[in-house]
Scaffold this active site. Sequence first.
Site, short mmCIF file in Angstrom:
data_model
loop_
_atom_site.label_atom_id
_atom_site.label_comp_id
_atom_site.label_asym_id
_atom_site.label_seq_id
_atom_site.Cartn_x
_atom_site.Cartn_y
_atom_site.Cartn_z
N ALA A 72 1.70 0.30 3.51
CA ALA A 72 0.36 -0.17 3.12
C ALA A 72 -0.37 -0.82 4.29
CB ALA A 72 0.46 -1.13 1.94
N THR A 73 0.34 -1.53 5.15
CA THR A 73 -0.33 -2.18 6.30
C THR A 73 -1.06 -1.13 7.14
OG1 THR A 73 1.35 -3.91 6.35
CG2 THR A 73 0.03 -3.62 8.34
N ASN A 152 -0.27 -10.04 -4.51
CA ASN A 152 1.18 -10.08 -4.25
C ASN A 152 1.79 -11.46 -4.48
OD1 ASN A 152 -0.66 -10.10 -1.88
ND2 ASN A 152 1.13 -10.97 -0.87
N GLN A 180 0.66 -3.46 -4.72
CA GLN A 180 1.37 -4.07 -5.85
C GLN A 180 1.07 -3.38 -7.18
OE1 GLN A 180 3.61 -6.61 -5.91
NE2 GLN A 180 3.49 -7.10 -3.73
N SER A 200 2.30 1.72 -0.85
CA SER A 200 3.56 1.52 -0.14
C SER A 200 4.71 1.92 -1.07
CB SER A 200 3.67 0.04 0.22
OG SER A 200 4.85 -0.17 0.95
N HIS A 202 8.02 0.89 -0.72
CA HIS A 202 9.12 -0.07 -0.90
C HIS A 202 8.83 -1.13 -1.96
CE1 HIS A 202 7.79 -3.73 1.38
NE2 HIS A 202 7.05 -2.87 2.04
N THR A 241 5.01 13.37 13.45
CA THR A 241 5.93 14.14 12.62
C THR A 241 6.21 13.40 11.32
OG1 THR A 241 6.91 15.10 14.58
CG2 THR A 241 8.23 15.18 12.57
N CYS A 327 5.18 -18.34 6.71
CA CYS A 327 5.48 -18.65 8.10
C CYS A 327 4.65 -17.74 8.97
CB CYS A 327 6.97 -18.42 8.34
SG CYS A 327 7.62 -19.42 9.65
C1 LIG Z 1 3.55 -5.40 0.61
C2 LIG Z 1 2.09 -5.40 0.62
C3 LIG Z 1 1.35 -4.90 1.73
C4 LIG Z 1 2.04 -4.38 2.98
O1 LIG Z 1 2.74 -3.22 2.71
P1 LIG Z 1 3.79 -2.62 3.77
O2 LIG Z 1 4.10 -1.26 3.21
O3 LIG Z 1 4.94 -3.53 3.77
O4 LIG Z 1 3.08 -2.52 5.08
C5 LIG Z 1 -0.01 -4.93 1.65
N1 LIG Z 1 -0.65 -5.39 0.57
C6 LIG Z 1 0.02 -5.88 -0.50
C7 LIG Z 1 -0.73 -6.37 -1.67
C8 LIG Z 1 1.40 -5.90 -0.50
O5 LIG Z 1 2.04 -6.39 -1.55
#
Ligand SMILES: *Cc1c(COP(=O)(O)O)cnc(C)c1O
Length: 397
Positions: A72-73, A152, A180, A200, A202, A241, A327
């Site tokens: 997502a980043t 989040n 989320q 994302s 994960h 890739t 942090c």
């Molecule tokens: C986890 C999260 C991200 C970042 O996602 P990544 O896949 O870890 O880069 C961005 N926005 C929200 C709301 C998230 O919960």
Amino acid sequence: MKRIYLDNNSTTQVDPSVLEKMLPWFTEKFGNSASSTHAFGWEAEEACDIAREQIANALNVNTSEIIFTSGATESINIAIRGVANNSEIESPHIITLKTEHKAVIDTCEALEKNGIEVSYLNVKSNGIVDLKEIKNAIKENTILISILHANNEIGVIQPIEEIGRICKEKKIIFHVDGAQALGKIPIDLNKLNIDLFSMSAHKVYGPKGIGALFIRRKNPKIILKPIFTGGGQEKNIRPGTLPVPLIVGFGKAIKILTQNYISENAKIKKLRDQLLNGLLANIPNLIINGDIKNRLVGNLNISIPNINGEALIMRLGKISVSTGSACTSSIIAPSHVLKAIGLSDELAYATIRFGIGRFNTELDIETAIQVVSKTVDRLTKINKHIHKKEKNHELIN
Ligand SMILES: *Cc1c(COP(=O)(O)O)cnc(C)c1O
């Protein structure tokens, strides 16, 4: 005591059936999906197409509108920078919220240094934005509105459909950080008038390092200025890739949720209610952060008044939860989200975020209630003891 994971808003365990689907794509089926001259390439390409379809179907959009990224980043960066850098307006304006994920806030702050104007809007004390704030913030030069679908930290769900309607009417591009929300609530990107949607894997029991970006292709067609240059993959918006095993896992993770999210939400909500009621019975003065109705069922974010937050977190031991502090560059600061909904620094530090997920059980929740309640009880007693000592001291003097 076994470790108990209650931090599913940070990341999730890969579902065993997702892992199983991924494994052959690391070993015997290792081809490059861009290799068009042999079967290794063809099967890899087909596997990516299937995953793309699983994701597109879940969002009711076309497969040609989904590109894969590393998470997502990266999607957020490609979307926000891509719109800003493609704009021909002299000083473009972006609207977002104070409670966004850092991926959005830091990207916007970086763009401000390049002469782009950004409004960071306040939210109400329940964490939800007032539509009037958005309407009032729109200006002649507003090119993009970026809103977090589900928060989040406090789990609240923003009125995305209403904001989408405003964007459509004003012809402003609408980006939504859906990391989320994906897979946990119904999302129809056409009905919601969303132009760009970041995702994302994960956060939905898929692997880390894979995400996707939805880019609307018609009504209106969104054009982004790419950040990367390279071999032309993903419509040249995200060349490189494709990580076929991760993509296969992402697709499978979405397929599972598409089929099961209603029953899964019901199960998780039951655990959330068990947790909240159990904590309330022992800590009646706890404060719930964020609207309790318009929120992800698995998220519970509470603050406990008159407690030393650091001491509390240090004593939770095997219960893995998040705190109300973040942090950033090795300085501990209270969460910007909790500050934005009006919490004092002291309360923000005395905050616990619980993220309940697919693999949690009633026993996990019962243990968490016991550990948190006992710790709070002990810290309250220590507090009272200190106060009493101070009082006695005053009397003596
Ligand atoms: C986890 C999260 C991200 C970042 O996602 P990544 O896949 O870890 O880069 C961005 N926005 C929200 C709301 C998230 O919960």
